[in-house]
Write a protein that holds these residues in place. Sequence first.
Motif, mmCIF file in Angstrom:
data_model
loop_
_atom_site.group_PDB
_atom_site.id
_atom_site.type_symbol
_atom_site.label_atom_id
_atom_site.label_comp_id
_atom_site.label_asym_id
_atom_site.label_seq_id
_atom_site.Cartn_x
_atom_site.Cartn_y
_atom_site.Cartn_z
ATOM 1 N N GLN A 1 -42.847 16.466 -43.225
ATOM 2 C CA GLN A 1 -41.479 16.865 -43.544
ATOM 3 C C GLN A 1 -41.478 17.152 -45.048
ATOM 4 O O GLN A 1 -42.448 16.837 -45.741
ATOM 5 C CB GLN A 1 -40.485 15.727 -43.254
ATOM 6 N N ASP A 2 -40.379 17.704 -45.572
ATOM 7 C CA ASP A 2 -40.235 17.824 -47.026
ATOM 8 C C ASP A 2 -40.043 16.415 -47.581
ATOM 9 O O ASP A 2 -39.078 15.735 -47.213
ATOM 10 C CB ASP A 2 -39.013 18.677 -47.389
ATOM 11 N N ASP B 1 -36.929 14.423 -48.608
ATOM 12 C CA ASP B 1 -36.200 15.118 -49.672
ATOM 13 C C ASP B 1 -34.773 15.401 -49.213
ATOM 14 O O ASP B 1 -34.557 15.989 -48.159
ATOM 15 C CB ASP B 1 -36.921 16.419 -50.010
ATOM 16 N N THR C 1 -47.613 20.820 -46.893
ATOM 17 C CA THR C 1 -48.443 20.693 -48.090
ATOM 18 C C THR C 1 -49.469 19.575 -47.887
ATOM 19 O O THR C 1 -49.155 18.546 -47.293
ATOM 20 C CB THR C 1 -47.561 20.360 -49.312
ATOM 21 N N ARG D 1 -50.696 24.392 -50.640
ATOM 22 C CA ARG D 1 -49.999 24.864 -49.443
ATOM 23 C C ARG D 1 -50.958 24.896 -48.264
ATOM 24 O O ARG D 1 -52.068 25.424 -48.364
ATOM 25 C CB ARG D 1 -49.437 26.278 -49.660
ATOM 26 N N ALA E 1 -43.281 20.340 -50.027
ATOM 27 C CA ALA E 1 -42.784 20.983 -48.810
ATOM 28 C C ALA E 1 -43.614 20.546 -47.609
ATOM 29 O O ALA E 1 -44.814 20.260 -47.738
ATOM 30 C CB ALA E 1 -42.844 22.502 -48.965
ATOM 31 N N ARG E 2 -42.963 20.522 -46.446
ATOM 32 C CA ARG E 2 -43.660 20.277 -45.185
ATOM 33 C C ARG E 2 -44.876 21.202 -45.102
ATOM 34 O O ARG E 2 -44.782 22.395 -45.414
ATOM 35 C CB ARG E 2 -42.670 20.570 -44.053
ATOM 36 N N VAL F 1 -41.759 16.602 -55.319
ATOM 37 C CA VAL F 1 -41.264 16.918 -53.975
ATOM 38 C C VAL F 1 -42.234 17.918 -53.368
ATOM 39 O O VAL F 1 -42.538 18.944 -53.983
ATOM 40 C CB VAL F 1 -39.837 17.503 -54.027
#
Lengths: 275, 202
Positions: free
Chosen positions: A211-212, A83, A63, A241, A60-61, A58
Motif C-alpha cells: 500500500q502507500d 499514508d 515500491t 519503482r 508508493a504501493r 512516503v
Amino acid sequence: MAATATTYGARAHARAQEGARAEAMPVVPARDWQDPPCEAGHLVWAETVAGGNYTHRVLARGTELRLTDLHGDACAHLLLHVDGRPWERLNVADTVKVQWNAYLGEGVLLLSDQGRVLASVVADTAGRHDALCGTSTLVRNTERYGDGSPQSASPAGRELFKLAAAKNGLEPRDLPPSLSFFQGVEVRDDGTLDFTGSAGPGGSVTLRAEQDVTVLIANVPHPADPRPGYVSTPLEVLAWRAAATRPGDPLWDATPEGRRAFLNTAEFLTARGLA
Amino acid sequence: MSTDTEVAARASWSSIVREGETLTITDLHGNQAVDFLVYDAHDTSVRYSAPDTIHAQGGIFLTTGSVLMSNEHTPLMTVTADGVGRHDTVGGACSKESNTLRYGHHTYAQHACVDNFLAEGARHGLGKRDLVSNINWYMNVPVEKDGTLGIVDGLSAPGLSLTLRAERDVLVLVSNCPQINNPCNGFEPTAVRMTIDEAGAA
C-alpha cells in the motif's frame, strides 16, 4: 575582516559547500546513485543513514525498499503507517501470530491491524532480525550510555521515531511496537531470549510496499545489545519503482493466511479506486 | 477496602487502579484468556509496551516478579502473585479483521477483543491509535526452535488467579476474550473476576 563577516561572504561560503561528500548522506536526485540495483531511472530514494540517526519517506504501493547493513553494526528499527490513514499501521502481534512465526525473513508479510498487508519481505540475506524487543528508550539509553536524547552521542530509537513521526504529522501515541532488522534475538524453550547480534557486513533485506506507506526508520543499537559501548554503523537505504504483489506471484499463495491478507488488501484498494 | 466485579463472558471492563493498590484477576472457570492493556492514568500516551516488557525481563512469558513496562521504559504494574506461571506477551488481541486471516472470512461476524478495547477505551477518551500489542493473561503462546509460534491449550484451572500491584496511577482496559476458534479459552468464553484492593491490603 573574516570572509564570512558579511552577508555576501557568508553566502559564498555556504554555497561553496555544494558537492561535498560524506559517508552518510542522501543522494539527490536518487538516480545519481552509482550502481543502482534496478532499471536505470527507477531509483526514488538513495540515502546512507548514519549510526544513531533516522530517516523517513512516503513510498508508493509497488515500491521496493532495500536496507543494507554496510559495516555489520546497523540495526534498522522500522515502522509503517498507511499514508493519509495513519490509524492503519504495522501490528507486530498480528504479524507474528497470523503467520505462526516469531521470526522475520523472506516471504514474511508485514501486516496492518486491519487484516491487510502493508509490505512484504521479498529478499533477505541477513537472517538476523527481531519482532519482539522493539527499540531503545531515553530512560534505558541514559542508564546504559549516559544519554539517550536525539542530539546526544547515544540517541534512543524511540526519541528518533518521535521526530520522524512529527515530520509526518504523527504523535508519540502513533508509535506502536516496531520491528528491527540486522540484529536478532532467539527464544529459548523457557521463553528467555538469546541476543544473536548481526550476520556481519553486507547483509540486506528488501521490502515491497503493498500500500502507500509512510516508512519511519531509526538506525540505533538493538535494546538487547549487551556491549557496553553505543555501537551503530551506517545503514544504506535504496528504493525503486517496481510492482506490488499480484495474483499469480508465488508469494500471493504462499500461505492461506497470506492469501487472505492479499485478497483483503486488493478488495480494499479496488473499492477506493487505487488498484 | 475491596471492590469486586464479575466480568461476563465476552465482556469488557476498565478501571483506574491507584498507585499501591492491587488488582487480582481470577479465572473463575479455568482456561479463560484475559486481554489486558494498561496506561498511565494521567498521560495515556505512556502505555504498556510489550517489547519494553520483553527486553527488560529478558523473556516473553510473564509470571511473579514480571514488571509491566511502558513505552518510555518506566514501570506501570508488577506481578506480585501468580497461580499459573506463564502468560503471553506476544499474541496481541483477536480482531474481526485478523480473524479473517487466521480462520477465514466466515468468522467476521464473531465477537473480538479489539472491538471490546475500542468500545471500552472510548469511555476514557482513547481511540484506535491508542491500542497497542497487549498482554493475554492465562494464554499460552510457546515459540519453537524454528520460530513457529501459536496459541495452544492454556495452563490455567478454575479459581486460579494472579495479582498485579500498580506502580503509579494506571488505567486498565480488559477484554474478556470472546475468541472461539483457538484454544485460548477452551473454545468457550467464561466469566472472570476483577478485585481491586487498597494499598497494603492482602
